[in-house]
Design a protein around this motif. Structure first.
Motif, short mmCIF file in Angstrom:
data_model
loop_
_atom_site.label_atom_id
_atom_site.label_comp_id
_atom_site.label_asym_id
_atom_site.label_seq_id
_atom_site.Cartn_x
_atom_site.Cartn_y
_atom_site.Cartn_z
N GLU A 1 21.70 -42.72 -59.31
CA GLU A 1 22.61 -42.02 -58.43
C GLU A 1 21.89 -41.49 -57.19
O GLU A 1 22.38 -41.61 -56.08
CB GLU A 1 23.30 -40.86 -59.14
CG GLU A 1 24.32 -41.29 -60.16
CD GLU A 1 24.87 -40.11 -60.95
OE1 GLU A 1 25.60 -40.37 -61.90
OE2 GLU A 1 24.57 -38.96 -60.61
N SER A 2 20.70 -40.93 -57.39
CA SER A 2 20.00 -40.33 -56.27
C SER A 2 19.26 -41.37 -55.43
O SER A 2 18.90 -41.10 -54.30
CB SER A 2 19.02 -39.28 -56.76
OG SER A 2 18.02 -39.87 -57.55
N SER A 3 19.02 -42.57 -55.96
CA SER A 3 18.27 -43.57 -55.20
C SER A 3 19.18 -44.52 -54.43
O SER A 3 18.68 -45.41 -53.77
CB SER A 3 17.36 -44.36 -56.15
OG SER A 3 18.15 -45.09 -57.07
N THR A 4 20.47 -44.34 -54.51
CA THR A 4 21.38 -45.19 -53.74
C THR A 4 21.26 -44.80 -52.27
O THR A 4 21.59 -43.68 -51.90
CB THR A 4 22.84 -45.01 -54.21
OG1 THR A 4 22.90 -45.29 -55.59
CG2 THR A 4 23.76 -45.91 -53.44
N PRO A 5 20.77 -45.73 -51.45
CA PRO A 5 20.60 -45.37 -50.04
C PRO A 5 21.94 -45.30 -49.33
O PRO A 5 22.87 -46.03 -49.66
CB PRO A 5 19.76 -46.54 -49.49
CG PRO A 5 20.06 -47.68 -50.39
CD PRO A 5 20.36 -47.09 -51.74
N PRO A 6 22.04 -44.41 -48.34
CA PRO A 6 23.28 -44.36 -47.56
C PRO A 6 23.41 -45.62 -46.72
O PRO A 6 22.41 -46.27 -46.39
CB PRO A 6 23.09 -43.12 -46.68
CG PRO A 6 21.61 -42.96 -46.59
CD PRO A 6 21.04 -43.48 -47.88
N LEU A 7 24.63 -45.98 -46.38
CA LEU A 7 24.85 -47.15 -45.53
C LEU A 7 24.33 -46.88 -44.13
O LEU A 7 24.58 -45.83 -43.55
CB LEU A 7 26.34 -47.48 -45.46
CG LEU A 7 26.98 -48.02 -46.72
CD1 LEU A 7 28.47 -48.24 -46.51
CD2 LEU A 7 26.32 -49.32 -47.15
N ARG A 8 23.60 -47.83 -43.61
CA ARG A 8 23.09 -47.74 -42.24
C ARG A 8 24.17 -48.33 -41.34
O ARG A 8 24.60 -49.45 -41.54
CB ARG A 8 21.79 -48.51 -42.13
CG ARG A 8 21.18 -48.54 -40.78
CD ARG A 8 20.52 -47.28 -40.36
NE ARG A 8 19.44 -46.94 -41.26
CZ ARG A 8 18.68 -45.87 -41.11
NH1 ARG A 8 18.90 -45.06 -40.11
NH2 ARG A 8 17.74 -45.60 -41.94
N ARG A 9 24.62 -47.58 -40.33
CA ARG A 9 25.68 -48.02 -39.43
C ARG A 9 25.05 -48.76 -38.24
O ARG A 9 24.33 -48.16 -37.45
CB ARG A 9 26.52 -46.84 -38.98
CG ARG A 9 27.22 -46.14 -40.15
CD ARG A 9 28.09 -44.97 -39.72
NE ARG A 9 27.52 -44.08 -38.73
CZ ARG A 9 26.76 -43.01 -39.00
NH1 ARG A 9 26.49 -42.69 -40.25
NH2 ARG A 9 26.28 -42.25 -38.03
N ILE A 10 25.35 -50.06 -38.15
CA ILE A 10 24.69 -50.95 -37.19
C ILE A 10 25.66 -51.41 -36.11
O ILE A 10 26.78 -51.82 -36.42
CB ILE A 10 24.15 -52.21 -37.91
CG1 ILE A 10 23.30 -51.85 -39.14
CG2 ILE A 10 23.42 -53.13 -36.95
CD1 ILE A 10 21.99 -51.22 -38.84
N ALA A 11 25.21 -51.39 -34.87
CA ALA A 11 25.92 -52.02 -33.76
C ALA A 11 25.08 -53.21 -33.30
O ALA A 11 23.85 -53.18 -33.38
CB ALA A 11 26.12 -51.05 -32.60
N ILE A 12 25.75 -54.25 -32.84
CA ILE A 12 25.06 -55.45 -32.39
C ILE A 12 25.45 -55.76 -30.95
O ILE A 12 26.63 -55.90 -30.64
CB ILE A 12 25.38 -56.65 -33.31
CG1 ILE A 12 24.87 -56.34 -34.72
CG2 ILE A 12 24.77 -57.94 -32.76
CD1 ILE A 12 25.27 -57.32 -35.76
N ALA A 13 24.44 -55.84 -30.09
CA ALA A 13 24.67 -56.23 -28.69
C ALA A 13 24.48 -57.74 -28.60
O ALA A 13 23.54 -58.29 -29.15
CB ALA A 13 23.69 -55.51 -27.77
N VAL B 1 22.07 -47.38 -35.37
CA VAL B 1 21.08 -48.35 -34.90
C VAL B 1 21.78 -49.42 -34.08
O VAL B 1 22.85 -49.89 -34.46
CB VAL B 1 20.36 -49.03 -36.09
CG1 VAL B 1 19.39 -50.10 -35.61
CG2 VAL B 1 19.65 -48.02 -36.96
N LEU B 2 21.17 -49.80 -32.96
CA LEU B 2 21.63 -50.95 -32.18
C LEU B 2 20.61 -52.06 -32.34
O LEU B 2 19.42 -51.85 -32.16
CB LEU B 2 21.74 -50.59 -30.69
CG LEU B 2 22.01 -51.78 -29.76
CD1 LEU B 2 23.42 -52.33 -29.98
CD2 LEU B 2 21.79 -51.40 -28.31
N ILE B 3 21.09 -53.24 -32.69
CA ILE B 3 20.24 -54.43 -32.69
C ILE B 3 20.63 -55.23 -31.44
O ILE B 3 21.79 -55.61 -31.27
CB ILE B 3 20.42 -55.28 -33.96
CG1 ILE B 3 20.13 -54.46 -35.21
CG2 ILE B 3 19.50 -56.51 -33.89
CD1 ILE B 3 20.38 -55.19 -36.51
N ASP B 4 19.66 -55.47 -30.58
CA ASP B 4 19.91 -56.08 -29.29
C ASP B 4 19.22 -57.44 -29.19
O ASP B 4 18.00 -57.53 -29.26
CB ASP B 4 19.40 -55.14 -28.19
CG ASP B 4 19.77 -55.58 -26.80
OD1 ASP B 4 19.68 -56.79 -26.50
OD2 ASP B 4 20.15 -54.72 -26.00
#
Length: 120
Positions: free
Chosen positions: A13-25, A88-91
């Motif tokens: 339960e404690s090791s479940t990482p939160p979702l990383r919110r990604i934008a893509i350019a 995070v933005l991935i460009d």
């Protein structure tokens, strides 16, 4: 911890990482599409924004439509709109676009991953 609480359940339960919110350019380009697909398939990521140049035929389309899925994320040209929910933005664009994206990321506190080539 009580005797009925297992250590393994606490760890999972404690090791479940939160979702990383990604934008893509460059979301409608060759690399952008690969990134949209990769983010969609990653269990720890969620597509939060998709950007393309103004005038692109992809503007307004769902970012995952080319995969036959609906992501609920439209491809937009407005940088602030595309980054508003992102961490995070991935460009993978062009140098001049990347420089503008970096300035906005810095201002908005969005981390950036740059795959752009052609800087001199």
């Amino acid at each position: 911890m009580t005797e009925s609480t297992s250590t393994s359940s606490l760890l999972s339960e404690s090791s479940t990482p939160p979702l990383r919110r990604i934008a893509i350019a460059g979301a409608s380009g060759r690399m952008g599409r690969m990134l949209v697909e990769a983010v969609r398939e990653a269990p720890d990521c969620r597509l939060a924004g998709a950007l393309d140049m103004a005038g692109s035929n992809a503007i307004g389309a769902d970012a995952a439509a080319f995969l036959g899925f609906t992501s609920g994320v439209p491809i937009v040209a407005d940088l602030r709109t595309g980054l508003k929910d992102a961490q995070v933005l991935i460009d993978f664009t062009r140098p001049e676009g990347t420089l503008a994206h970096l300035a906005a990321c810095r201002e908005l506190g969005v981390q950036a991953v740059i795959g752009t080539t052609g800087f001199s």
